[in-house]
Scaffold this motif. Structure first.
Motif, mmCIF file in Angstrom:
data_model
loop_
_atom_site.group_PDB
_atom_site.id
_atom_site.type_symbol
_atom_site.label_atom_id
_atom_site.label_comp_id
_atom_site.label_asym_id
_atom_site.label_seq_id
_atom_site.Cartn_x
_atom_site.Cartn_y
_atom_site.Cartn_z
ATOM 1 N N GLY A 357 -11.607 -75.941 89.537
ATOM 2 C CA GLY A 357 -11.686 -77.255 90.172
ATOM 3 C C GLY A 357 -13.075 -77.836 90.172
ATOM 4 N N GLY A 358 -14.094 -76.992 90.050
ATOM 5 C CA GLY A 358 -15.464 -77.470 90.060
ATOM 6 C C GLY A 358 -16.412 -76.440 89.485
ATOM 7 N N ALA A 359 -17.640 -76.888 89.122
ATOM 8 C CA ALA A 359 -18.625 -75.980 88.535
ATOM 9 C C ALA A 359 -20.027 -76.467 88.868
ATOM 10 C CB ALA A 359 -18.442 -75.883 87.024
ATOM 11 N N ILE A 360 -20.958 -75.512 88.900
ATOM 12 C CA ILE A 360 -22.371 -75.807 89.151
ATOM 13 C C ILE A 360 -23.209 -75.108 88.087
ATOM 14 C CG2 ILE A 360 -24.314 -75.306 90.702
ATOM 15 C CD1 ILE A 360 -22.443 -75.717 93.042
ATOM 16 N N LEU A 361 -24.177 -75.833 87.540
ATOM 17 C CA LEU A 361 -25.147 -75.243 86.622
ATOM 18 C C LEU A 361 -26.494 -75.211 87.331
ATOM 19 C CD1 LEU A 361 -25.811 -74.159 83.770
ATOM 20 C CD2 LEU A 361 -26.402 -76.516 83.125
ATOM 21 N N ALA A 362 -26.943 -74.005 87.694
ATOM 22 C CA ALA A 362 -28.250 -73.808 88.319
ATOM 23 C C ALA A 362 -29.217 -73.382 87.226
ATOM 24 C CB ALA A 362 -28.164 -72.753 89.412
ATOM 25 N N LEU A 363 -30.203 -74.241 86.941
ATOM 26 C CA LEU A 363 -31.095 -73.991 85.810
ATOM 27 C C LEU A 363 -32.483 -74.562 86.112
ATOM 28 C CD1 LEU A 363 -30.856 -72.780 82.904
ATOM 29 C CD2 LEU A 363 -30.532 -75.125 82.084
ATOM 30 N N ASN A 364 -33.501 -73.739 85.963
ATOM 31 C CA ASN A 364 -34.893 -74.172 86.167
ATOM 32 C C ASN A 364 -35.113 -74.807 87.535
ATOM 33 O OD1 ASN A 364 -35.554 -73.336 83.523
ATOM 34 N ND2 ASN A 364 -34.816 -75.303 82.692
ATOM 35 N N GLY A 365 -34.459 -74.228 88.549
ATOM 36 C CA GLY A 365 -34.658 -74.717 89.914
ATOM 37 C C GLY A 365 -33.874 -75.969 90.250
ATOM 38 N N LYS A 366 -33.091 -76.476 89.335
ATOM 39 C CA LYS A 366 -32.278 -77.669 89.580
ATOM 40 C C LYS A 366 -30.801 -77.313 89.506
ATOM 41 C CE LYS A 366 -35.763 -80.766 87.545
ATOM 42 N NZ LYS A 366 -36.020 -81.777 86.498
ATOM 43 N N LYS A 367 -29.983 -78.161 90.121
ATOM 44 C CA LYS A 367 -28.539 -77.916 90.112
ATOM 45 C C LYS A 367 -27.798 -79.168 89.650
ATOM 46 C CE LYS A 367 -28.229 -76.477 94.457
ATOM 47 N NZ LYS A 367 -29.622 -76.212 94.901
ATOM 48 N N GLY A 368 -26.892 -78.956 88.693
ATOM 49 C CA GLY A 368 -25.973 -80.021 88.290
ATOM 50 C C GLY A 368 -24.564 -79.582 88.645
ATOM 51 N N GLU A 369 -23.711 -80.527 88.973
ATOM 52 C CA GLU A 369 -22.362 -80.145 89.378
ATOM 53 C C GLU A 369 -21.326 -81.072 88.784
ATOM 54 O OE1 GLU A 369 -21.511 -82.226 93.620
ATOM 55 O OE2 GLU A 369 -23.062 -80.653 93.666
ATOM 56 N N MET A 420 -21.503 -66.841 85.621
ATOM 57 C CA MET A 420 -22.033 -66.485 84.307
ATOM 58 C C MET A 420 -23.559 -66.471 84.393
ATOM 59 S SD MET A 420 -19.409 -68.848 82.080
ATOM 60 C CE MET A 420 -18.793 -69.787 83.479
ATOM 61 N N PRO A 421 -24.178 -65.300 84.423
ATOM 62 C CA PRO A 421 -25.637 -65.239 84.528
ATOM 63 C C PRO A 421 -26.307 -65.668 83.228
ATOM 64 C CG PRO A 421 -24.721 -63.032 84.286
ATOM 65 C CD PRO A 421 -23.565 -63.960 84.390
ATOM 66 N N ILE A 422 -27.222 -66.623 83.344
ATOM 67 C CA ILE A 422 -28.021 -67.056 82.194
ATOM 68 C C ILE A 422 -29.352 -66.303 82.205
ATOM 69 C CG2 ILE A 422 -29.139 -69.036 81.068
ATOM 70 C CD1 ILE A 422 -27.023 -70.797 82.544
ATOM 71 N N ASP A 423 -29.980 -66.295 83.380
ATOM 72 C CA ASP A 423 -31.189 -65.500 83.609
ATOM 73 C C ASP A 423 -31.239 -65.231 85.113
ATOM 74 O OD1 ASP A 423 -33.642 -64.340 83.954
ATOM 75 O OD2 ASP A 423 -34.734 -65.752 82.686
ATOM 76 N N SER A 424 -30.668 -64.106 85.525
ATOM 77 C CA SER A 424 -30.538 -63.826 86.954
ATOM 78 C C SER A 424 -31.899 -63.684 87.635
ATOM 79 C CB SER A 424 -29.699 -62.566 87.181
ATOM 80 O OG SER A 424 -30.257 -61.457 86.509
ATOM 81 N N LYS A 425 -32.938 -63.302 86.894
ATOM 82 C CA LYS A 425 -34.269 -63.171 87.498
ATOM 83 C C LYS A 425 -34.846 -64.525 87.896
ATOM 84 C CE LYS A 425 -35.462 -58.862 85.131
ATOM 85 N NZ LYS A 425 -36.393 -58.191 84.190
ATOM 86 N N GLN A 426 -34.383 -65.570 87.205
ATOM 87 C CA GLN A 426 -34.845 -66.933 87.500
ATOM 88 C C GLN A 426 -33.801 -67.732 88.273
ATOM 89 O OE1 GLN A 426 -37.969 -67.907 86.776
ATOM 90 N NE2 GLN A 426 -38.311 -65.842 85.924
ATOM 91 N N SER A 427 -32.731 -67.052 88.737
ATOM 92 C CA SER A 427 -31.635 -67.704 89.482
ATOM 93 C C SER A 427 -30.947 -68.782 88.647
ATOM 94 C CB SER A 427 -32.148 -68.314 90.795
ATOM 95 O OG SER A 427 -32.673 -67.308 91.632
#
Length: 505
Positions: A357-369, A420-427
């Motif tokens: 129903g929904g998704a979030i992309l957390a990347l480089n300290g920003k979030k898109g949904e 789905m971890p992209i880079d878990s060390k960088q969240s």
């Protein structure tokens, strides 16, 4: 309320295969492989051979079997027959009994049918019955149709009062998906029976035996003589033998169900136990070895057809998922911008890919949904919780609130979670949310009362009622499919490599 695991560890620890007892509808002979000397017999064998167990021990098999039978057994041994083989044994001058021959490394076992053969059905009639059943099963194209046809044909061939098909879920509860019965039996179609009804050890035995027959609920168990097998220096392992006795708790279970005879036939999906066909009869009912062999053949046919249909369905799902995944990855590669590539066309492709129903992309300290997601404060808490897991692979659950208590108030949007971890060390993560799917399970009796102990804590009993018992299940999403997890793993790997600049130009 949430789902419970009703698989019984207690029942699973009972030694079902080392009881040293058999049912009284047949006889057991154990002989040495090298010398064909009798090592053990069931204590009722005197009925068949007119010799006491003491007289039979160390005697040659030829003392109780015909020369032709012994010759056939030697051929089986020479060819190192691995699977059980049906055969006919001549006892005395003319009495013919059906038997199953089992070959072990150091000994052989004969399971002998109690009643002599009273007359053969014509081979053409037997083959016609089998072929008609197989043709009907093969003509079906989905699990529902296969199940309904299978039990109809088995009821027609066997004459049982009722036949039903269970399908196991991921927790080994069995749901009745098809049923054919007379008015003498209670209806169970659509009802679910807890895993404790068929605990793990019993399920494992169905991987060794295609069927299990209990022709008479009230029987006198028969011991083996001598008690200790001289080869193994212990109780004979009865795992492979149909005559194996029945635990008293199951006898009581049958009594509470109002049946005197039962037979269960396995259904496999690619070699794994997928379900059972259960046959019930109000009065005692014996199925001879010839008919059991037909059941064994039809079990293989039903299993093969269901495996084919499920594999085809999985293949179609995988193909659709792969195409969507490829489209997303192609845009990722060319745009080199995960945010716009993943959430292209309003993110509909991603939502469709994983049925979320929904998704979030957390990347480089920003979030898109995209789609319906929980509020920002909860997402921030969730990200911290995910960080603490130090993920190196996909994480998924269909009951987030069980693992992360704070998710309870957001069950409507986020009962299911796929990370789905992209880079878990960088969240950095791609996170998908699945909404709650409220459901009601119709149980065949209260599963919380599947087993009750007496005051001494040792003696126990199965539930005495199979009356419909409804349970409302909350905080669960639909379960994640294997193909979806595979797609998520591939997408996560590609996103990770893209972030590191490792994708090919």
């Amino acid at each position: 309320m949430g789902k419970k695991n009703f698989d019984s560890e207690f029942c699973g620890r009972l030694p079902l295969n080392n009881v040293n007892l058999i049912q009284d509808y047949g006889y057991l002979i154990i002989a040495s492989r090298s010398e064909l000397k009798i090592l053990q017999v069931s204590e009722n064998s005197e009925e068949l051979f007119h010799l006491s167990p003491e007289q039979l021990i160390t005697a040659d098999l030829g003392k109780v079997l015909s020369g032709e039978d012994v010759k056939q057994i030697k051929i089986f041994i020479q060819n190192d027959i691995a699977r059980r083989v049906p055969m006919e044994l001549t006892i005395g001058k003319s009495e013919v009994h059906s038997a199953l021959f089992h070959l072990k490394p150091d000994y052989l076992v004969l399971e002998i049918e109690g009643k002599p053969k009273s007359g053969k059905r014509k081979l053409s009639t037997v083959l016609a019955d089998i072929q008609l059943a197989i043709n009907s099963i093969e003509a079906e194209s989905d699990v529902k149709g296969i199940s309904e046809v299978a039990i109809r044909e088995l009821k027609k061939i066997s004459g049982f009062d009722g036949v039903l098909m269970y399908q196991f879920d991921e927790d080994w509860n069995g749901k009745v998906i098809a049923e054919e019965k007379t008015d003498l039996l209670e209806p169970y179609l659509g009802q679910t029976f807890p895993a404790s009804d068929i605990p793990k050890q019993a399920r494992d035995l169905y991987l060794k035996n295609p069927y299990r027959q209990i022709p008479k609920r009230e029987f006198t168990p028969v011991s083996l003589f001598p008690v200790v097998n001289p080869v193994s220096d212990g109780f004979l392992d009865l795992s492979d033998y149909n005559l194996r006795s029945v635990p008293s708790v199951h006898i009581e279970y049958m009594k509470n169900m109002g049946i005197n005879a039962s037979m269960s036939i396995r259904v496999l999906n690619n070699g794994k136990l997928w379900g059972l066909i259960s046959c019930h009869h109000i009065e005692p009912k014996y199925i001879d070895m010839e008919l059991c062999s037909i059941f064994e053949m039809l079990s293989a046919t039903i299993s093969s057809k269901i495996s084919t249909v499920l594999s085809l369905e999985d293949g179609q799902i995988s193909a659709a998922l792969q195409q969507t995944r490829v489209d997303i990855m192609d845009r990722l590669h060319h745009k080199n911008n995960p945010d716009t590539a993943v959430f292209n066309t309003d993110g509909k492709e991603l939502l469709s890919l994983f049925s979320v129903g929904g998704a979030i992309l957390a990347l480089n300290g920003k979030k898109g949904e995209v789609g319906v997601v929980p509020d920002t404060d909860f997402v921030d808490e969730l990200l911290l919780w995910i960080d603490n897991k130090n993920l190196s692979d996909i994480y998924y659950t269909d009951n987030l609130s069980e693992a992360f208590e704070e998710a309870g108030p957001f069950a409507k949007q986020a009962s299911g979670l796929l990370v789905m971890p992209i880079d878990s060390k960088q969240s950095d993560y791609l996170i998908c949310f699945r909404p709650e799917v409220e459901a009601t399970i119709d149980w065949g009796g209260n599963p919380n009362e599947a087993i009750t102990f007496e005051a001494n804590g040792k003696n126990y009993h199965p539930r005495n009622s199979f009356k419909l018992w409804k349970e409302k299940v909350e905080n669960y999403s639909t379960a994640w499919k294997d193909a979806e997890i595979d797609a998520a793993r591939t997408l996560a790997s590609f996103l990770s490599k893209l972030r590191l600049g490792e994708t090919a130009e």
